[in-house]
Design a protein around this motif. Structure first.
Motif, PDB file in Angstrom:
ATOM      1  N   VAL A   4      -1.915  -1.980  -5.017  1.00  0.00           N
ATOM      2  CA  VAL A   4      -2.973  -2.070  -4.011  1.00  0.00           C
ATOM      3  C   VAL A   4      -3.082  -0.747  -3.260  1.00  0.00           C
ATOM      4  CG1 VAL A   4      -3.650  -3.203  -1.862  1.00  0.00           C
ATOM      5  CG2 VAL A   4      -2.759  -4.573  -3.763  1.00  0.00           C
ATOM      6  N   GLU A   5      -1.953  -0.184  -2.860  1.00  0.00           N
ATOM      7  CA  GLU A   5      -1.964   1.060  -2.094  1.00  0.00           C
ATOM      8  C   GLU A   5      -2.617   2.204  -2.877  1.00  0.00           C
ATOM      9  OE1 GLU A   5       0.985  -1.564  -0.301  1.00  0.00           O
ATOM     10  OE2 GLU A   5       0.647  -0.917  -2.367  1.00  0.00           O
ATOM     11  N   HIS A   7      -4.888   1.953  -5.229  1.00  0.00           N
ATOM     12  CA  HIS A   7      -6.338   1.775  -5.337  1.00  0.00           C
ATOM     13  C   HIS A   7      -7.031   2.078  -4.005  1.00  0.00           C
ATOM     14  CE1 HIS A   7      -9.859   0.683  -7.540  1.00  0.00           C
ATOM     15  NE2 HIS A   7     -10.233  -0.187  -6.613  1.00  0.00           N
ATOM     16  N   VAL A   8      -6.409   1.712  -2.893  1.00  0.00           N
ATOM     17  CA  VAL A   8      -6.962   2.089  -1.590  1.00  0.00           C
ATOM     18  C   VAL A   8      -7.094   3.615  -1.516  1.00  0.00           C
ATOM     19  CG1 VAL A   8      -6.511   2.196   0.885  1.00  0.00           C
ATOM     20  CG2 VAL A   8      -6.131   0.062  -0.352  1.00  0.00           C
ATOM     21  N   LEU A  12     -10.574   5.860  -1.209  1.00  0.00           N
ATOM     22  CA  LEU A  12     -10.753   6.766  -0.070  1.00  0.00           C
ATOM     23  C   LEU A  12     -10.968   8.208  -0.526  1.00  0.00           C
ATOM     24  CD1 LEU A  12      -8.115   5.480   2.516  1.00  0.00           C
ATOM     25  CD2 LEU A  12     -10.605   5.376   2.711  1.00  0.00           C
ATOM     26  N   GLN A 282     -11.215  -4.100 -10.871  1.00  0.00           N
ATOM     27  CA  GLN A 282     -11.861  -3.220  -9.896  1.00  0.00           C
ATOM     28  C   GLN A 282     -12.418  -1.997 -10.599  1.00  0.00           C
ATOM     29  OE1 GLN A 282     -12.150  -3.892  -6.612  1.00  0.00           O
ATOM     30  NE2 GLN A 282     -10.844  -5.718  -6.585  1.00  0.00           N
ATOM     31  N   SER A 307     -11.693  -8.056  -1.842  1.00  0.00           N
ATOM     32  CA  SER A 307     -11.727  -6.658  -2.295  1.00  0.00           C
ATOM     33  C   SER A 307     -12.471  -5.778  -1.302  1.00  0.00           C
ATOM     34  CB  SER A 307     -12.405  -6.578  -3.669  1.00  0.00           C
ATOM     35  OG  SER A 307     -11.702  -7.345  -4.621  1.00  0.00           O
ATOM     36  N   ILE A 310     -10.160  -5.096   1.722  1.00  0.00           N
ATOM     37  CA  ILE A 310      -8.977  -4.284   1.438  1.00  0.00           C
ATOM     38  C   ILE A 310      -9.353  -2.866   1.013  1.00  0.00           C
ATOM     39  CG2 ILE A 310      -6.885  -4.100   0.038  1.00  0.00           C
ATOM     40  CD1 ILE A 310      -6.915  -6.422   2.072  1.00  0.00           C
ATOM     41  N   PHE A 311     -10.414  -2.711   0.210  1.00  0.00           N
ATOM     42  CA  PHE A 311     -10.737  -1.402  -0.371  1.00  0.00           C
ATOM     43  C   PHE A 311     -11.980  -0.733   0.232  1.00  0.00           C
ATOM     44  CE2 PHE A 311      -8.803  -3.839  -4.022  1.00  0.00           C
ATOM     45  CZ  PHE A 311      -7.551  -3.264  -3.888  1.00  0.00           C
ATOM     46  N   ARG A 313     -13.811  -1.564   3.140  1.00  0.00           N
ATOM     47  CA  ARG A 313     -13.873  -1.417   4.599  1.00  0.00           C
ATOM     48  C   ARG A 313     -13.255  -0.095   5.078  1.00  0.00           C
ATOM     49  NH1 ARG A 313     -10.651  -2.723   8.989  1.00  0.00           N
ATOM     50  NH2 ARG A 313     -11.791  -3.361  10.881  1.00  0.00           N
ATOM     51  N   PRO A 314     -12.044   0.298   4.612  1.00  0.00           N
ATOM     52  CA  PRO A 314     -11.511   1.599   5.053  1.00  0.00           C
ATOM     53  C   PRO A 314     -12.413   2.767   4.658  1.00  0.00           C
ATOM     54  CG  PRO A 314      -9.771   0.246   4.083  1.00  0.00           C
ATOM     55  CD  PRO A 314     -11.060  -0.451   3.782  1.00  0.00           C
ATOM     56  N   PRO A 326      -6.553   0.057   7.837  1.00  0.00           N
ATOM     57  CA  PRO A 326      -6.643  -1.261   7.193  1.00  0.00           C
ATOM     58  C   PRO A 326      -6.881  -2.343   8.231  1.00  0.00           C
ATOM     59  CG  PRO A 326      -4.349  -0.631   7.435  1.00  0.00           C
ATOM     60  CD  PRO A 326      -5.166   0.549   7.911  1.00  0.00           C
TER      61      PRO A 326
END
Length: 410
Positions: A4-5, A7-8, A12, A282, A307, A310-311, A313-314, A326
């Motif tokens: 998850v981290e 992909h964030v 970004l 994703q 999704s 987590i991804f 919105r930031p 987050p």
């Protein structure tokens, strides 16, 4: 599968720092301030009265009492905005209105309620302290003080401050333009009749609303079918109005996953699997000659919503000129047991209840009964995600868990 981290971080990395622009004050409402704003003057700029009454020398009223009131001659009327200089000598007073400049010599204001309201002479039946009901110059802000810092979101209070220090326009990061698009031949616009095998399209409404809650300018295109050329033509037509494109559907492993098929050919979008549930499939990358960021979300409604939070919105926060934080996190106690697949981080919908006595008094979270990625009804009542780590497959009632608070509706 990808973390998850990671992909964030990858999403970004698509986002460039926004460019500030100067906007008229009312147009700047809801945007993010790009530069510090200092006041060119002190606020207030002069000593003034905070209420209707009489400007006096406090010493003249030291003996005033109900049985022995003091009577003073009224030598002037001072309305708000009066530019003429006025002086009050000892033993005299001036009638003064709220916001009017204090006359020289006077050091206090007697509220009209403490008097008989006289216009030629006034009777006062109590003493008053020096400085009573007087707003001193610079009481609020002194000249040169920074009143707003970069990154401030311009709401009603900030708008008032900007106007008070004389700003007619202000440099801000404008609201990002978000284009939302869903795909699928089975989709029907809400309000139209359904045919066999069809469903009303909901994802684009949900994602558009979520993006608007982040503070973006959102355009919902609706949906397109599963024809690759139609999808490609539609995407290319949307880019002139978008700072970022968010799609839902067509990114999995199926034969008709058209978004994946079309964008894979472009060579600038990567499709992957993230170790999470819901939301494993994703995609992310850029499209068009200006390399507009695009994030492709799964088609199942709950997967799309999780999704986004987590991804996407930031990324939207960064586009707004804000820190790409987050969702806010806390700890809570589970009210019911939960399960999770091994090797995937679960984001279970739940209802967080925090103690009125504060976080230290404890909080509980009740998992929703229906956790399927298609079960949208449970999402409507949820205010939090229960996070179950990748290495955990079950948690008992009473276990302490990480909880992500969902944003309140705008």
């Amino acid at each position: 599968m990808k973390s998850v981290e990671q992909h964030v971080a990858d999403v970004l990395a698509l986002i460039s720092d926004p460019e500030p622009t100067e906007l008229d004050l009312l147009q700047a409402h809801g945007t993010v301030l790009a530069e510090a704003v200092a006041s060119p003057v002190s606020l207030p700029g002069f000593d003034n009265s905070s209420m209707d009454g009489y400007a006096v020398h406090a010493a003249d009223l030291s003996s005033a009492a109900p049985d022995t009131p003091v009577r003073l001659p009224v030598v002037a009327d001072i309305p708000a905005g009066d530019p003429s200089p006025t002086a009050v000598l000892p033993g005299m007073c001036a009638r003064i209105m709220t916001g009017a400049p204090m006359p020289s010599g006077a050091d206090a204001v007697v509220p009209v309620e403490w008097t008989d309201g006289g216009t030629a002479r006034v009777t006062v039946d109590r003493p008053v302290k020096v400085g009573n009901a007087v707003r001193r110059a610079g009481d609020d802000v002194t000249e040169g003080t920074t009143v707003l810092r970069p990154g401030a979101r311009i709401g009603p209070g900030e708008m008032g401050v900007l106007a008070a220090v004389g700003r007619r326009s202000v440099p801000v990061y404008p609201r990002p333009r978000v284009m939302v698009l869903s795909t699928g031949e089975e989709l029907v616009e809400p309000g139209r009749p359904l045919g066999p095998g069809q469903i009303w399209e909901s994802n684009s409404f949900m994602i558009a609303a979520a993006a608007r809650d982040v503070g973006c300018e959102v355009h919902r295109h609706g949906f397109v079918g599963d024809d690759p050329e139609t999808v490609l033509d539609t995407l290319e037509g949307l880019l002139v109005r978008a700072d970022i494109v968010v799609t839902t559907g067509g990114v999995s492993m199926g034969a008709y996953d058209v978004v994946k098929e079309v964008l894979t050919r472009q060579g600038t979008v990567e499709f992957t699997q993230v170790a999470m549930q819901p939301g494993k499939p994703q995609g992310f990358g850029t499209v068009g000659p200006d390399r507009t960021p695009i994030v492709t979300l799964p088609g199942n409604p709950v997967s799309a919503f999780v999704s986004f939070q987590i991804f996407v919105r930031p990324a939207l926060r960064r586009l707004r000129g804000l820190a790409p934080d987050p969702l806010p996190s806390t700890r809570a106690v589970l009210t019911a047991p939960v399960t999770s697949p091994e090797g995937r981080r679960s984001f279970l919908r739940g209802v967080l209840e925090e103690s009125p006595h504060g976080p230290s008094a404890g909080a509980t979270v009740a998992p929703a009964l229906h956790q399927g990625s298609h079960q949208l009804s449970a999402l409507a009542g949820a205010n939090a995600f229960v996070v179950v780590p990748e290495e955990v497959t079950e948690l008992a009632a009473g276990a302490s868990v990480q909880v992500l608070r969902l944003p309140e509706p705008a």
